[in-house]
Design an enzyme around this catalytic site. Structure first.
Site, mmCIF file in Angstrom:
data_model
loop_
_atom_site.group_PDB
_atom_site.id
_atom_site.type_symbol
_atom_site.label_atom_id
_atom_site.label_comp_id
_atom_site.label_asym_id
_atom_site.label_seq_id
_atom_site.Cartn_x
_atom_site.Cartn_y
_atom_site.Cartn_z
ATOM 1 N N CYS A 80 -1.198 -41.551 16.588
ATOM 2 C CA CYS A 80 -0.223 -42.594 16.890
ATOM 3 C C CYS A 80 -0.811 -43.763 17.667
ATOM 4 O O CYS A 80 -0.442 -44.910 17.434
ATOM 5 C CB CYS A 80 0.985 -41.989 17.568
ATOM 6 S SG CYS A 80 1.884 -40.934 16.396
ATOM 7 N N LYS B 11 10.565 -43.714 16.414
ATOM 8 C CA LYS B 11 9.965 -43.784 15.079
ATOM 9 C C LYS B 11 9.906 -42.395 14.476
ATOM 10 O O LYS B 11 10.067 -41.402 15.200
ATOM 11 C CB LYS B 11 8.561 -44.383 15.183
ATOM 12 C CG LYS B 11 7.631 -43.486 15.993
ATOM 13 C CD LYS B 11 6.289 -44.112 16.235
ATOM 14 C CE LYS B 11 5.428 -43.220 17.097
ATOM 15 N NZ LYS B 11 5.088 -41.928 16.500
ATOM 16 N N ASP C 202 4.118 -42.280 22.773
ATOM 17 C CA ASP C 202 4.486 -40.861 22.597
ATOM 18 C C ASP C 202 4.092 -39.935 23.752
ATOM 19 O O ASP C 202 3.524 -38.860 23.521
ATOM 20 C CB ASP C 202 3.876 -40.329 21.291
ATOM 21 C CG ASP C 202 4.387 -41.068 20.057
ATOM 22 O OD1 ASP C 202 5.166 -42.017 20.213
ATOM 23 O OD2 ASP C 202 3.982 -40.708 18.935
ATOM 24 N N HIS D 95 11.816 -37.146 15.370
ATOM 25 C CA HIS D 95 12.019 -36.603 14.026
ATOM 26 C C HIS D 95 13.350 -35.869 13.869
ATOM 27 O O HIS D 95 13.765 -35.137 14.777
ATOM 28 C CB HIS D 95 10.900 -35.606 13.697
ATOM 29 C CG HIS D 95 9.533 -36.197 13.647
ATOM 30 N ND1 HIS D 95 9.219 -37.319 12.917
ATOM 31 C CD2 HIS D 95 8.357 -35.791 14.219
ATOM 32 C CE1 HIS D 95 7.922 -37.574 13.040
ATOM 33 N NE2 HIS D 95 7.377 -36.677 13.838
HETATM 34 C C1 VGL Z 1 1.598 -37.732 16.422
HETATM 35 C C2 VGL Z 1 1.034 -36.187 14.830
HETATM 36 C C3 VGL Z 1 2.336 -36.143 14.378
HETATM 37 C C4 VGL Z 1 1.168 -38.594 17.563
HETATM 38 C C5 VGL Z 1 2.902 -37.693 15.985
HETATM 39 O O1 VGL Z 1 2.018 -38.974 18.402
HETATM 40 O O2 VGL Z 1 -0.036 -38.915 17.635
HETATM 41 N N1 VGL Z 1 0.675 -36.979 15.829
HETATM 42 N N2 VGL Z 1 3.262 -36.906 14.961
HETATM 43 ZN ZN ZN Z 2 5.327 -36.648 14.550
#
Ligand code: VGL
Ligand code: ZN
Length: 198
Positions: free
Chosen positions: A151, A106, A8, A48
């Protein structure tokens, strides 16, 4: 065979983003130094739909940081972030995207969040990450990215569960620290579960 998993590294998780992690951009130089050293580089993307159930905006009376019930699972409420095909969901400029071989998205199901690159938070559905790694006969994963306490942590724990040898590249991670100490605790948890901290 080894693989690098970049978790991410997206605009919304760095300075100026909707869910900015402190010093998030600092992971770029670590990522770019690591990428050429791996035959297989997989990047995950939080991806998302606009009305994702993890967004506080979708629930009356729920504020960012609150924990509420989402379809039977305890869910932390987040600001709207990483919406599909928006700038916030793109990889951070400066990341060596030419060195990335596969992208795994995801968090697409609005009814369940997905911190791990392998499964949603209820372990109901699986992404293509495991199949991809097995196909290439990967045995050892090196994981880094954002955010350490969400994540990255859940990706590492699932990887260990699935039988991958797993190393966390600590210098390549930054965390949310919703509660001070969360990042430290997450690293301890990964270590206890069998991850090497490198
Ligand atoms: C994440 C919170 C919500 C992350 C993703 O990538 O750690 N944290 N969505
Ligand atoms: Zn998220």
């Amino acid at each position: 065979m080894n693989a690098l998993i970049l978790v991410d590294i997206q605009n919304d998780f760095v300075q100026g983003g909707a869910l900015a992690v402190k010093d998030g951009k600092r992971v770029l130089e670590v990522a770019n130094a690591q990428i050429p050293q791996f035959e297989l580089v997989v990047a995950t993307q939080d991806w998302h739909p606009p009305k994702h159930g993890s967004f506080a905006s979708q629930h009356a009376g729920v504020e960012v940081g609150d924990v509420f019930d989402l379809d039977g699972l305890a869910q932390t409420a987040w600001p709207d972030h990483c919406i599909q095909n928006t700038q916030g969901a793109e990889f951070v400029p400066g990341l060596n995207v030419e060195g990335i071989h596969e992208v795994v998205q995801k968090g697409t199901d609005p009814s369940v969040d997905s911190y791990s690159g392998f499964f949603d938070n209820g372990w109901r559905c699986e992404t293509r990450l495991r199949a991809l790694l097995e196909q290439r006969q990967v045995s050892h994963l090196f994981v880094m990215g954002l955010a350490t306490d969400y994540c990255v942590k859940f990706t590492v724990l699932d990887a260990l569960d699935l039988g991958f040898q797993t190393s966390l590249i600590e210098a390549g991670c930054r965390g949310v620290d919703l509660q001070p100490g969360d990042v430290e605790e997450a690293i301890e948890e990964m270590k206890q579960a069998g991850a090497a901290i490198v």
